[in-house]
Design a protein around this motif. Structure first.
Motif, PDB file in Angstrom:
ATOM      1  N   SER A 139      23.296  50.308  55.656  1.00  0.00           N
ATOM      2  CA  SER A 139      23.143  48.976  55.071  1.00  0.00           C
ATOM      3  C   SER A 139      24.432  48.528  54.392  1.00  0.00           C
ATOM      4  CB  SER A 139      22.000  48.968  54.057  1.00  0.00           C
ATOM      5  OG  SER A 139      20.793  49.315  54.680  1.00  0.00           O
ATOM      6  N   LEU A 140      25.074  49.438  53.660  1.00  0.00           N
ATOM      7  CA  LEU A 140      26.328  49.095  52.986  1.00  0.00           C
ATOM      8  C   LEU A 140      27.442  48.795  53.990  1.00  0.00           C
ATOM      9  CD1 LEU A 140      26.387  51.627  50.029  1.00  0.00           C
ATOM     10  CD2 LEU A 140      26.049  49.162  49.905  1.00  0.00           C
ATOM     11  N   VAL A 141      27.503  49.548  55.061  1.00  0.00           N
ATOM     12  CA  VAL A 141      28.527  49.302  56.081  1.00  0.00           C
ATOM     13  C   VAL A 141      28.315  47.928  56.719  1.00  0.00           C
ATOM     14  CG1 VAL A 141      29.362  50.047  58.335  1.00  0.00           C
ATOM     15  CG2 VAL A 141      29.024  51.717  56.531  1.00  0.00           C
ATOM     16  N   ILE A 142      27.070  47.597  57.022  1.00  0.00           N
ATOM     17  CA  ILE A 142      26.775  46.292  57.626  1.00  0.00           C
ATOM     18  C   ILE A 142      27.083  45.169  56.642  1.00  0.00           C
ATOM     19  CG2 ILE A 142      24.901  44.823  58.464  1.00  0.00           C
ATOM     20  CD1 ILE A 142      23.698  47.377  59.721  1.00  0.00           C
ATOM     21  N   ALA A 143      26.667  45.325  55.382  1.00  0.00           N
ATOM     22  CA  ALA A 143      26.935  44.294  54.373  1.00  0.00           C
ATOM     23  C   ALA A 143      28.435  44.116  54.162  1.00  0.00           C
ATOM     24  CB  ALA A 143      26.257  44.661  53.052  1.00  0.00           C
ATOM     25  N   GLY A 144      29.173  45.201  54.115  1.00  0.00           N
ATOM     26  CA  GLY A 144      30.618  45.107  53.953  1.00  0.00           C
ATOM     27  C   GLY A 144      31.274  44.416  55.133  1.00  0.00           C
ATOM     28  N   GLY A 145      30.830  44.735  56.331  1.00  0.00           N
ATOM     29  CA  GLY A 145      31.356  44.081  57.522  1.00  0.00           C
ATOM     30  C   GLY A 145      31.075  42.587  57.535  1.00  0.00           C
ATOM     31  N   LEU A 146      29.870  42.209  57.131  1.00  0.00           N
ATOM     32  CA  LEU A 146      29.533  40.784  57.060  1.00  0.00           C
ATOM     33  C   LEU A 146      30.393  40.058  56.033  1.00  0.00           C
ATOM     34  CD1 LEU A 146      25.633  40.779  57.348  1.00  0.00           C
ATOM     35  CD2 LEU A 146      27.277  39.785  58.944  1.00  0.00           C
ATOM     36  N   LEU A 147      30.582  40.673  54.865  1.00  0.00           N
ATOM     37  CA  LEU A 147      31.422  40.041  53.851  1.00  0.00           C
ATOM     38  C   LEU A 147      32.850  39.879  54.347  1.00  0.00           C
ATOM     39  CD1 LEU A 147      30.246  41.643  50.497  1.00  0.00           C
ATOM     40  CD2 LEU A 147      30.058  39.265  51.190  1.00  0.00           C
ATOM     41  N   MET A 148      33.366  40.876  55.044  1.00  0.00           N
ATOM     42  CA  MET A 148      34.726  40.772  55.562  1.00  0.00           C
ATOM     43  C   MET A 148      34.821  39.700  56.646  1.00  0.00           C
ATOM     44  SD  MET A 148      36.261  44.608  55.608  1.00  0.00           S
ATOM     45  CE  MET A 148      34.892  45.420  56.395  1.00  0.00           C
ATOM     46  N   ALA A 149      33.812  39.599  57.492  1.00  0.00           N
ATOM     47  CA  ALA A 149      33.833  38.626  58.581  1.00  0.00           C
ATOM     48  C   ALA A 149      33.657  37.196  58.076  1.00  0.00           C
ATOM     49  CB  ALA A 149      32.740  38.956  59.590  1.00  0.00           C
ATOM     50  N   LEU A 150      32.869  37.020  57.030  1.00  0.00           N
ATOM     51  CA  LEU A 150      32.549  35.678  56.548  1.00  0.00           C
ATOM     52  C   LEU A 150      33.443  35.205  55.408  1.00  0.00           C
ATOM     53  CD1 LEU A 150      28.660  35.956  56.613  1.00  0.00           C
ATOM     54  CD2 LEU A 150      30.152  34.881  58.302  1.00  0.00           C
ATOM     55  N   ALA A 151      34.432  35.989  55.026  1.00  0.00           N
ATOM     56  CA  ALA A 151      35.309  35.614  53.917  1.00  0.00           C
ATOM     57  C   ALA A 151      36.147  34.394  54.300  1.00  0.00           C
ATOM     58  CB  ALA A 151      36.222  36.773  53.545  1.00  0.00           C
ATOM     59  N   PRO A 152      36.111  33.347  53.463  1.00  0.00           N
ATOM     60  CA  PRO A 152      36.952  32.181  53.754  1.00  0.00           C
ATOM     61  C   PRO A 152      38.430  32.508  53.515  1.00  0.00           C
ATOM     62  CG  PRO A 152      35.818  31.898  51.667  1.00  0.00           C
ATOM     63  CD  PRO A 152      35.314  33.180  52.268  1.00  0.00           C
ATOM     64  N   GLU A 153      39.298  31.677  54.038  1.00  0.00           N
ATOM     65  CA  GLU A 153      40.727  31.958  53.961  1.00  0.00           C
ATOM     66  C   GLU A 153      41.368  31.278  52.747  1.00  0.00           C
ATOM     67  OE1 GLU A 153      42.953  32.094  57.370  1.00  0.00           O
ATOM     68  OE2 GLU A 153      41.330  32.783  58.618  1.00  0.00           O
ATOM     69  N   ILE A 154      40.766  31.452  51.577  1.00  0.00           N
ATOM     70  CA  ILE A 154      41.329  30.962  50.325  1.00  0.00           C
ATOM     71  C   ILE A 154      41.287  32.115  49.332  1.00  0.00           C
ATOM     72  CG2 ILE A 154      40.824  28.515  50.667  1.00  0.00           C
ATOM     73  CD1 ILE A 154      38.220  28.881  49.205  1.00  0.00           C
ATOM     74  N   TRP A 155      41.755  31.902  48.115  1.00  0.00           N
ATOM     75  CA  TRP A 155      41.851  33.003  47.149  1.00  0.00           C
ATOM     76  C   TRP A 155      40.501  33.657  46.872  1.00  0.00           C
ATOM     77  CZ3 TRP A 155      46.027  35.487  46.499  1.00  0.00           C
ATOM     78  CH2 TRP A 155      47.243  34.845  46.646  1.00  0.00           C
ATOM     79  N   GLU A 156      39.441  32.866  46.837  1.00  0.00           N
ATOM     80  CA  GLU A 156      38.120  33.460  46.641  1.00  0.00           C
ATOM     81  C   GLU A 156      37.764  34.348  47.826  1.00  0.00           C
ATOM     82  OE1 GLU A 156      38.583  30.108  46.380  1.00  0.00           O
ATOM     83  OE2 GLU A 156      38.462  29.881  44.218  1.00  0.00           O
ATOM     84  N   GLY A 157      38.264  33.990  48.994  1.00  0.00           N
ATOM     85  CA  GLY A 157      38.033  34.794  50.184  1.00  0.00           C
ATOM     86  C   GLY A 157      38.664  36.171  50.086  1.00  0.00           C
ATOM     87  N   VAL A 158      39.810  36.235  49.414  1.00  0.00           N
ATOM     88  CA  VAL A 158      40.464  37.534  49.211  1.00  0.00           C
ATOM     89  C   VAL A 158      39.587  38.432  48.352  1.00  0.00           C
ATOM     90  CG1 VAL A 158      42.484  38.668  48.222  1.00  0.00           C
ATOM     91  CG2 VAL A 158      42.767  36.563  49.517  1.00  0.00           C
ATOM     92  N   LEU A 159      38.966  37.849  47.332  1.00  0.00           N
ATOM     93  CA  LEU A 159      38.060  38.626  46.473  1.00  0.00           C
ATOM     94  C   LEU A 159      36.840  39.094  47.255  1.00  0.00           C
ATOM     95  CD1 LEU A 159      38.214  36.500  43.205  1.00  0.00           C
ATOM     96  CD2 LEU A 159      39.367  38.662  43.685  1.00  0.00           C
TER      97      LEU A 159
END
Length: 53
Positions: free
Chosen positions: A14-34
């Protein structure tokens, strides 16, 4: 932490899937880096749990 091998594996996957989703859906702005950093941290926690399984 979790002694039950099956429960630990489910949490790890579950953690691996959640981490992958967060990385894939991160916007390309400073909040996305976080969000990307959070995703990487979650992914590493899932991998660490899986290694102990």
């Amino acid at each position: 932490m979790l002694k039950n091998r099956r429960a630990r594996r489910v949490v790890a996957i579950s953690l691996v899937i959640a981490g992958g989703l967060l990385m894939a859906l991160a916007p390309e702005i400073w909040e996305g880096v976080l969000v990307l950093a959070l995703g990487v941290g979650i992914e590493l926690a899932g991998i660490a749990l899986e290694r102990k399984a």
